[in-house]
Design an enzyme around this catalytic site. Structure first.
Site, PDB file in Angstrom:
ATOM      1  N   CYS A  29      52.373  58.525   3.949  1.00 32.95           N
ATOM      2  CA  CYS A  29      52.513  57.578   2.853  1.00 32.95           C
ATOM      3  C   CYS A  29      52.977  58.403   1.662  1.00 32.95           C
ATOM      4  CB  CYS A  29      51.172  56.956   2.480  1.00 32.95           C
ATOM      5  SG  CYS A  29      50.437  55.959   3.797  1.00 32.95           S
ATOM      6  N   ARG A  54      58.783  58.024   2.550  1.00 34.31           N
ATOM      7  CA  ARG A  54      57.556  58.399   3.262  1.00 34.31           C
ATOM      8  C   ARG A  54      56.870  57.199   3.914  1.00 34.31           C
ATOM      9  NH1 ARG A  54      55.890  63.510   1.960  1.00 34.31           N
ATOM     10  NH2 ARG A  54      53.905  63.032   2.924  1.00 34.31           N
ATOM     11  N   TRP A 103      52.778  53.503   4.962  1.00 36.49           N
ATOM     12  CA  TRP A 103      53.234  53.382   6.357  1.00 36.49           C
ATOM     13  C   TRP A 103      51.982  53.020   7.135  1.00 36.49           C
ATOM     14  CZ3 TRP A 103      52.585  55.563  11.255  1.00 36.49           C
ATOM     15  CH2 TRP A 103      53.658  55.424  12.139  1.00 36.49           C
ATOM     16  N   ASN A 129      46.457  58.842   1.719  1.00 37.45           N
ATOM     17  CA  ASN A 129      47.454  59.144   2.748  1.00 37.45           C
ATOM     18  C   ASN A 129      46.711  59.862   3.862  1.00 37.45           C
ATOM     19  OD1 ASN A 129      49.568  59.991   4.336  1.00 37.45           O
ATOM     20  ND2 ASN A 129      50.195  61.630   2.936  1.00 37.45           N
ATOM     21  N   GLY A 130      46.689  59.280   5.054  1.00 38.60           N
ATOM     22  CA  GLY A 130      46.010  59.940   6.165  1.00 38.60           C
ATOM     23  C   GLY A 130      45.277  58.932   7.024  1.00 38.60           C
ATOM     24  N   GLU A 512      71.547  65.099  19.756  1.00 37.26           N
ATOM     25  CA  GLU A 512      71.409  64.695  18.355  1.00 37.26           C
ATOM     26  C   GLU A 512      72.278  63.465  18.052  1.00 37.26           C
ATOM     27  OE1 GLU A 512      69.528  65.025  16.008  1.00 37.26           O
ATOM     28  OE2 GLU A 512      70.591  64.675  14.131  1.00 37.26           O
ATOM     29  N   LYS A 516      70.665  60.053  16.582  1.00 37.83           N
ATOM     30  CA  LYS A 516      71.104  59.435  15.320  1.00 37.83           C
ATOM     31  C   LYS A 516      71.438  57.971  15.536  1.00 37.83           C
ATOM     32  CE  LYS A 516      69.997  61.417  12.696  1.00 37.83           C
ATOM     33  NZ  LYS A 516      69.353  62.661  12.915  1.00 37.83           N
ATOM     34  N   GLU A 519      68.253  55.894  16.101  1.00 40.92           N
ATOM     35  CA  GLU A 519      67.485  55.749  14.859  1.00 40.92           C
ATOM     36  C   GLU A 519      68.131  54.764  13.896  1.00 40.92           C
ATOM     37  OE1 GLU A 519      65.292  59.559  13.237  1.00 40.92           O
ATOM     38  OE2 GLU A 519      67.385  60.020  13.595  1.00 40.92           O
ATOM     39  N   HIS A 535      74.732  64.586  38.763  1.00 37.50           N
ATOM     40  CA  HIS A 535      73.383  64.540  39.342  1.00 37.50           C
ATOM     41  C   HIS A 535      72.688  63.218  39.022  1.00 37.50           C
ATOM     42  CE1 HIS A 535      73.735  68.724  40.531  1.00 37.50           C
ATOM     43  NE2 HIS A 535      74.274  68.934  39.343  1.00 37.50           N
ATOM     44  N   LYS A 638      59.842  59.391   7.142  1.00 34.39           N
ATOM     45  CA  LYS A 638      60.471  60.710   7.198  1.00 34.39           C
ATOM     46  C   LYS A 638      59.517  61.823   7.604  1.00 34.39           C
ATOM     47  CE  LYS A 638      64.059  63.362   5.270  1.00 34.39           C
ATOM     48  NZ  LYS A 638      64.864  63.229   6.494  1.00 34.39           N
TER      49      LYS A 638
END
Ligand code: AGP
Length: 643
Positions: A29, A54, A103, A129-130, A512, A516, A519, A535, A638
């Site tokens: 958060c 966040r 979050w 936050n936590g 990657e 991307k 996401e 394969h 993030k």
């Protein structure tokens, strides 16, 4: 036993510092706190805006008003919902306040569950936050005492508990200290009380917290972004510390109440670096900052034509030369940077290198000796999985280096040495410029060790250093392909799936590229090592299936190059639509690819830095074409402080 005692004693875990639960915590958060003469609501809202990356499920603020009361405003949804609420239902001004962007974990993203939460009959407000792991047990005790809870969150329990303890001890610092000694899990807590109109008390255990130091004002934040608009002076808060800020003082103690001296540092970037600066999105801005991310990470680390990383010099050549094995630990995009780094470090330094996902690493009971070097890679420096991997590696006797983009973050503080990437603040949730900076830092580490171990001759080391320094201009050149890629993305905006193939250092870039796209555009995307195609994955190829192929340089291994060209022919023959990313002048791919995106020539080991940029642009443009929010993709935040 009195009321305070009964709430403060846990048979299972007397002190969080000794808790076994230190190993399975947290979420993310954004937190901001302000005491001073400025417009507190504006300071808090600005701090939340800069930290919205966040978490963006809900947001809220609490102000200690000039009338000596607490007023709150909180709303589910993105920060804009809170902005709108404040216009229709304004909060009275004040000079002390706290703000939070969430979050969600315990309890859905609703207005009621949004922070701040109140205690002591509405005279105390708290944000968190936590995850408080023993909240159910504490809640049961509080319910038994007659307290009622509207919200399902663990934070509401902490607020009521703090209020209850404050009512017993009459001092907010002391109450906070007593409460945090009872809590288990991960928490940064900030609290205000109407009895102390110019005071914010905070505590930190397994979640980030930084102090912003001003003149006649002070700040708190999860990240320096919370207050960088107002001050460049910051101080990190250590693990298990309680902080009290007033306009003129900052006091820090440990959880036992012993004073702790603060370590002040200068924030290396200014507020404009975390603004959109006229770009349509942070992601668009950050992709264009790729060249600077590489240049700034290399800057100062090439001396007289040779790579020399001062942070590693401090660690000592004896230690580096004695390393017999390197393990790179990271998650997500950072792990793909690690995979590129593994090819480079192993080739140059002739040390066996492997990459392990942080969350898998310590559960496999890895073989670690004092000659093992564990390099963690983390943009945020707060990723809980990676932090736990570093702590585990140290406990097992390994040397640890972190590659990190965030000054003063927890992971560097837990490591023997840190090589900072200087990508500047990365605000878009999906990583772009930090990724190229991470790869750059790993190249620097590889070349530094190779020089120290004399595994690469000096002439070659000089050539590689020069080529590395030339990369930023080449990345700028790749950015010029942006329009063509945007066009491609528009054409493909309704494709249900995209595949990515690469080989050697192109393989992590394929992974990657796929990440991307998942996401940002919520599309099925997979990356494969091109050699794996036969394969199994070739069964996925059907008419019109888009496949990006990262073609290795023919100037590296001609054999690998020709094998990838053969792969292109094989998938083309089965109907794939091939988009090749190939170096300029590579004529071999032209007859077979539907589209070719050309990248400038560089040492083949450095190609990932160039090849990934079109894939970043592609994912962003495709998401944009679908009308999606590229900066804040659904379900993500993030800084992943969840294990
Ligand atoms: C990147 O686009 C991702 N959102 C994610 O994979 C990220 O790279 C990962 O969570 C690691 O984060 P860190 O670098 O802050 O440790």
């Amino acid at each position: 036993m009195g009321v305070v005692g009964s709430l403060l004693t846990s048979p299972f875990c007397p002190k969080p510092a000794h808790c076994p639960t230190w190993t399975k915590l947290g979420y993310m958060c954004g937190i901001v706190g302000y005491v001073g003469k400025k417009d507190t609501i504006a300071v808090l809202m600005g701090g939340l805006k800069r930290q919205e990356y966040r978490g963006y499920d809900s947001a809220g603020i609490a102000i200690l008003t000039e009338q000596g009361t607490i007023e709150t405003a909180k709303k589910a949804g993105k920060l804009q919902a809170l902005v709108d609420l404040l216009q229709t239902s304004p909060v009275s001004p004040g000079h002390t306040g706290i703000g939070h962007t969430r979050w969600a974990t315990h309890g859905g993203p609703t207005d009621v569950n949004a922070h701040p939460h109140l205690g002591d009959g509405g005279k105390l407000a708290l944000i968190h936050n936590g995850i408080i792991e023993n909240f159910a047990e504490i809640k049961a005790e509080l319910l038994a005492k007659g307290y009622e809870f509207e919200s399902e969150t663990d934070t509401a329990v902490a607020a009521v508990m703090l209020g209850d303890v404050y009512a017993q001890v009459g001092d907010l610092r002391e109450a906070m200290r007593l409460v945090v000694n009872r809590l288990e899990g991960a928490f940064t807590l900030l609290a205000v009380h109407t009895d102390a109109p110019h005071l914010i008390v905070a505590a930190r255990h397994n979640s980030p917290l930084v102090i912003g130091l001003g003149e006649g004002e002070n700040f708190l934040g999860s990240d320096v972004a919370a207050f960088v608009e107002y001050t460049q002076r910051a101080a990190a808060v250590g693990q298990n510390q309680v902080v009290a800020i007033t306009p003129d003082a900052v006091e820090v103690t440990d959880f036992d109440g012993n004073p702790v001296a603060i370590e002040e540092y200068e924030i290396a970037w200014d507020a404009s670096a975390s603004d959109k600066g006229g770009w349509s999105s942070f992601m668009a801005k950050e992709i264009t900052e790729n060249p600077d991310a590489v240049a700034n990470t290399v800057r100062g680390r090439v001396v007289d034509g040779l790579v020399e990383v001062p942070e590693l010099t401090e660690l000592g050549d004896d230690i580096l030369n004695g390393i017999s094995r390197i393990i790179l630990v990271a998650c997500g995009t950072a792990s793909y940077a690690g995979m590129v780094g593994a090819y480079a470090i192993e080739q140059w330094a002739r040390i066996p290198v492997e990459v392990q996902l942080s969350h898998e690493f310590r559960y496999r009971d890895p073989v670690i000796t004092p000659e093992t070097l564990v390099i963690s890679i983390s943009q945020s420096g707060e990723t809980m999985d990676t932090l736990m991997a570093v702590k585990y590696a140290r406990e097992q006797g390994a040397r640890t280096i972190s590659v990190c983009n965030t000054q003063g973050a927890t992971i560097p503080r837990e490591s023997d040495a840190v090589v900072y990437t200087h990508a500047g603040p990365e605000v878009a949730v999906a990583s772009t410029k930090a990724f190229v900076a991470q790869i750059t830092a790993l190249y620097l580490i590889g070349l530094h060790i190779a020089r120290s171990k004399k595994t690469v001759d000096e002439k070659e080391l000089r050539r590689l250093a020069t080529d590395l320094q030339a990369l930023p201009a080449k990345v700028t050149k790749v950015l010029e392909t942006g329009e063509k890629i945007a066009q491609l993305a528009k054409w493909m905006s309704d494709t249900p799936s995209v595949l990515f193939l690469g080989r050697h250092v192109g393989y992590p870039i394929a992974l990657e590229g796929a990440l991307k796209l998942k996401e940002l555009a919520y599309i099925h995307a997979e990356g494969f090592a091109a050699g794996e195609l036969k394969h199994g994955p070739i069964a996925l190829i059907d008419h019109g299936q888009p496949v990006f192929v990262i073609v290795p340089s023919p100037r590296g291994s001609a054999l690998i190059h020709s094998k990838v060209v053969s792969n292109i022919q094989e998938i083309r023959a089965r109907g794939a639509r091939v988009i090749a990313i190939a170096e300029q002048g590579d004529a071999a791919v032209l007859p077979y690819a539907d589209e070719v995106i050309q990248i400038p020539l560089a040492d083949p080991m450095f190609e990932p830095i160039l090849a990934v940029v079109p894939l970043q642009i592609f994912a962003m443009e495709l998401a944009d074409a679908k009308g999606l929010d590229v900066d804040q993709p659904r379900n993500l935040a993030k800084s992943v402080t969840v294990e």
